[in-house]
Motif scaffolding. Structure first.
Motif, PDB file in Angstrom:
ATOM      1  N   UNK A 132       3.251  -9.869  10.277  1.00  0.00           N
ATOM      2  CA  UNK A 132       3.017  -8.770   9.347  1.00  0.00           C
ATOM      3  C   UNK A 132       2.562  -9.150   7.957  1.00  0.00           C
ATOM      4  N   UNK A 133       2.548 -10.431   7.613  1.00  0.00           N
ATOM      5  CA  UNK A 133       2.135 -10.840   6.268  1.00  0.00           C
ATOM      6  C   UNK A 133       0.637 -11.136   6.289  1.00  0.00           C
ATOM      7  N   UNK A 134      -0.137 -10.118   5.970  1.00  0.00           N
ATOM      8  CA  UNK A 134      -1.597 -10.242   5.991  1.00  0.00           C
ATOM      9  C   UNK A 134      -2.159 -10.687   4.653  1.00  0.00           C
ATOM     10  N   UNK A 135      -1.351 -10.663   3.612  1.00  0.00           N
ATOM     11  CA  UNK A 135      -1.784 -11.062   2.283  1.00  0.00           C
ATOM     12  C   UNK A 135      -0.673 -10.794   1.291  1.00  0.00           C
ATOM     13  N   UNK A 136      -0.930 -11.089   0.029  1.00  0.00           N
ATOM     14  CA  UNK A 136       0.090 -10.880  -0.991  1.00  0.00           C
ATOM     15  C   UNK A 136       0.272  -9.402  -1.310  1.00  0.00           C
ATOM     16  N   UNK A 137      -0.818  -8.619  -1.187  1.00  0.00           N
ATOM     17  CA  UNK A 137      -0.783  -7.194  -1.512  1.00  0.00           C
ATOM     18  C   UNK A 137      -1.035  -6.355  -0.271  1.00  0.00           C
ATOM     19  N   UNK A 138      -0.573  -5.111  -0.326  1.00  0.00           N
ATOM     20  CA  UNK A 138      -0.810  -4.160   0.748  1.00  0.00           C
ATOM     21  C   UNK A 138      -1.186  -2.816   0.127  1.00  0.00           C
ATOM     22  N   UNK A 139      -2.119  -2.115   0.751  1.00  0.00           N
ATOM     23  CA  UNK A 139      -2.545  -0.824   0.222  1.00  0.00           C
ATOM     24  C   UNK A 139      -1.600   0.277   0.696  1.00  0.00           C
ATOM     25  N   UNK A 140      -1.146   1.090  -0.249  1.00  0.00           N
ATOM     26  CA  UNK A 140      -0.259   2.223   0.030  1.00  0.00           C
ATOM     27  C   UNK A 140      -1.088   3.495  -0.027  1.00  0.00           C
ATOM     28  N   UNK A 141      -1.312   4.116   1.131  1.00  0.00           N
ATOM     29  CA  UNK A 141      -2.147   5.324   1.188  1.00  0.00           C
ATOM     30  C   UNK A 141      -1.547   6.465   0.372  1.00  0.00           C
ATOM     31  N   UNK A 142      -0.218   6.580   0.405  1.00  0.00           N
ATOM     32  CA  UNK A 142       0.421   7.710  -0.277  1.00  0.00           C
ATOM     33  C   UNK A 142       0.277   7.617  -1.789  1.00  0.00           C
ATOM     34  N   UNK A 143       0.258   6.392  -2.322  1.00  0.00           N
ATOM     35  CA  UNK A 143       0.147   6.192  -3.761  1.00  0.00           C
ATOM     36  C   UNK A 143      -1.260   5.826  -4.200  1.00  0.00           C
ATOM     37  N   UNK A 144      -2.133   5.569  -3.230  1.00  0.00           N
ATOM     38  CA  UNK A 144      -3.516   5.175  -3.503  1.00  0.00           C
ATOM     39  C   UNK A 144      -3.571   3.963  -4.441  1.00  0.00           C
TER      40      UNK A 144
END
Length: 538
Positions: free
Chosen positions: A99-111
């Motif tokens: 599950x660790x694809x990178x340091x950051x992850x995009x949150x759709x709810x918060x854009x």
């Protein structure tokens, strides 16, 4: 029951119920007292070859003269980044599982993007970032060791960044420490036990990074006349401070700070509390370019970074010899399988910039889908370095087929300049194997965070921004980066100490073999999601 105990019990049961056989026994008489797992982000063996005249006898030279060396570790997923590499090395599996694809992850709810290990259930210690290993979806070496020794073994992790420290240490670690991005102090999470007094004291002292960063100065240790294509007298000088923490964490000086804390953990007896049980220390160093480095090729800054790291390795090995005992510890050393480097395209005196614009992509995709489906709403929610996130609410409101919309967008993007490969999340999640390139993309993504459209670019092309570009963000205020080219590199896997003989092997191994191999030396099961066999050491 507290959340930390729940997660620890989950991995304990997974270990006990695992049907995987024990890894092949290492060819040593005893389990090492301490396993030191060193990861060097963006390690490039070609640079090491060029700086040979400046290497000491007790750093890289010791590793390469005493270690059992596999020269080429293969990463079965692409692209690779620091966090996905670290998690894969110590879990024995790939990002689509851990599950660790990178340091950051995009949150759709918060854009917006946020740290991938964000967990509001735990507060930060010496940091405002709330992180925990709850989003690390597979067990790590440290988790297995804790389970095998009834929690008596000591497991610590030290890195410049929180994701790497936590991902390497896992759920059961006694401590995971990193440099905070805002105050430059050593930080951790309340998920872990309280920070030891000697580290807290160092953190608050004048020698700690929070205070000492204001006087930090980075300039070359010496001239590098023996390096090909370099000027006889290279010069650079950088100053840091609380406004330049990112620059500090991407400089050669960060490795000195990491070594300082790693040595404090060893010297203060953390691994001697239960002498009959082995311990693990994870250390993540930085070998990449400084943020100010604009020179194509092997720059003076890059040379100095490697030479300074060579000294830090020698210093760490010296403490291990003194506190643990020569032959009683095992060092694992590997890189992350990629580098980021400036792109050089020139035509005469003119520089050719090949930069892919997310702003242009968003405009084209919006116009294309409006022409097909109509409406005035924007069809693209956001564009990140990973790919395109579509407006799912718009698609659902119009009762459209998501797979069909994704395919149309993919067809459009595939025709854009600089694009090498495009895949939809529907295709990647279907499990259908079309070719090796698509399979590498599939293994690098996870269903929890996968964009609707995943994009990889041709060599020499880079995206224009780092972070998120969307209709609600000001493009001019996005964090701009120097166009850097992603390049996979050959990285070694070296084992040194604990009676292991010196040998150099040209046999390629997979990164997923490292965790089972290290588990074999500790006489424990491989992590619960590891699927590969151990490397044979004779």
């Amino acid at each position: 029951m507290p959340r930390r105990e729940q997660l620890s019990i989950k991995y304990l049961f997974a270990s006990l119920l695992a049907l995987l056989p024990l890894c092949a026994d290492a060819q040593i008489n005893d389990v090492p007292k301490l396993l030191v797992c060193i990861t060097a982000d963006q390690l490039d063996p070609d640079v090491l070859e060029q700086i040979k005249p400046y290497l000491s006898e007790n750093g890289f030279r010791r590793l390469y003269s005493q270690g059992f060396i596999h020269k080429n570790v293969i990463f079965p997923f692409s692209p690779v980044n620091r966090s996905s590499a670290v998690a894969s090395i110590y879990s024995g599996t790939t990002p689509n599982v851990h599950g660790i694809t990178g340091e950051l992850i995009y949150d759709r709810s918060k854009n917006t993007s946020q740290p991938i290990l964000t967990d509001i259930h735990y507060s930060g210690v010496y940091t405002r970032d709330a992180l925990s290993p709850a989003n690390v979806l597979s067990g790590m070496i440290g988790d297995e060791l804790k389970a095998a020794t009834n929690n008596y073994s000591a497991v610590f992790s030290v890195a410049a960044n929180g994701t790497d420290a936590i991902a390497a240490g896992g759920v059961s670690a006694d401590g995971a420490y990193w440099i905070d991005d805002k105050i430059a102090g050593w930080a951790t999470s309340s998920f872990y036990p309280e920070m030891p007094g000697y580290l807290s004291q160092y953190n608050r002292s004048a020698e700690g990074p929070n205070q000492s960063i204001v006087s930090k100065k980075w300039e070359p240790l010496q001239g590098y006349k023996a390096i090909s294509y370099q000027s006889a007298n290279p010069k650079f000088k950088y100053f840091f401070g609380l406004t330049k923490i990112a620059e500090y964490k991407h400089s050669a000086l960060i490795n000195e700070e990491i070594t300082t804390v790693a040595k404090k953990i060893i010297e203060n007896g953390e691994y001697n509390r239960h002498r009959e049980k082995p311990g693990v220390l994870f250390v993540t160093y930085y070998c990449g370019r400084s943020l100010q480095d604009r020179l194509y090729g092997v720059s003076p800054e890059l040379i100095d970074t490697y030479i300074r790291l060579d000294r830090q390795l020698a210093s760490l090995f010296s403490v291990l010899d003194r506190k643990t005992g020569a032959g009683k510890y095992l060092v694992s050393f590997t890189g992350t399988g990629y580098v980021l480097e400036p792109v050089s395209h020139t035509k005469g005196e003119e520089r050719i910039n090949r930069v892919f614009s997310p702003k242009k992509m968003k405009t084209l995709v919006d116009l294309y889908l409006k022409a097909i489906y109509g409406g005035n709403e924007e069809w693209v929610k956001a564009i990140t370095a990973e790919g395109v996130f579509l407006n799912r609410k718009q698609i659902e409101h119009r009762k459209l087929n998501l797979v069909e919309v994704q395919q149309k967008v993919a067809e459009l993007i595939r025709e854009m300049d600089g694009v090498k490969l495009v895949a939809t999340s529907s295709l990647l999640n279907s499990g259908v194997l079309l070719n090796d390139d698509i399979e590498k993309l599939r293994l690098s993504t996870h269903t929890n965070s996968c964009p609707d459209i995943v994009i990889s670019f041709l060599s020499g092309w880079q995206t224009e921004v780092e972070g998120v570009y969307s209709s609600t963000s000001n493009f001019s205020q996005q964090k701009r980066i120097t166009p850097l080219q992603y390049r996979p590199v050959q990285t070694p896997f070296i084992l040194m100490g604990a009676g292991i003989p010196h040998k150099v092997s040209d046999l390629q191994i997979r990164v997923t073999q490292i965790a089972p191999t290290l588990s074999g030396f500790l006489k424990i099961r491989a992590p619960n999601s590891a699927f590969d066999k151990a490397v044979e050491i004779k």
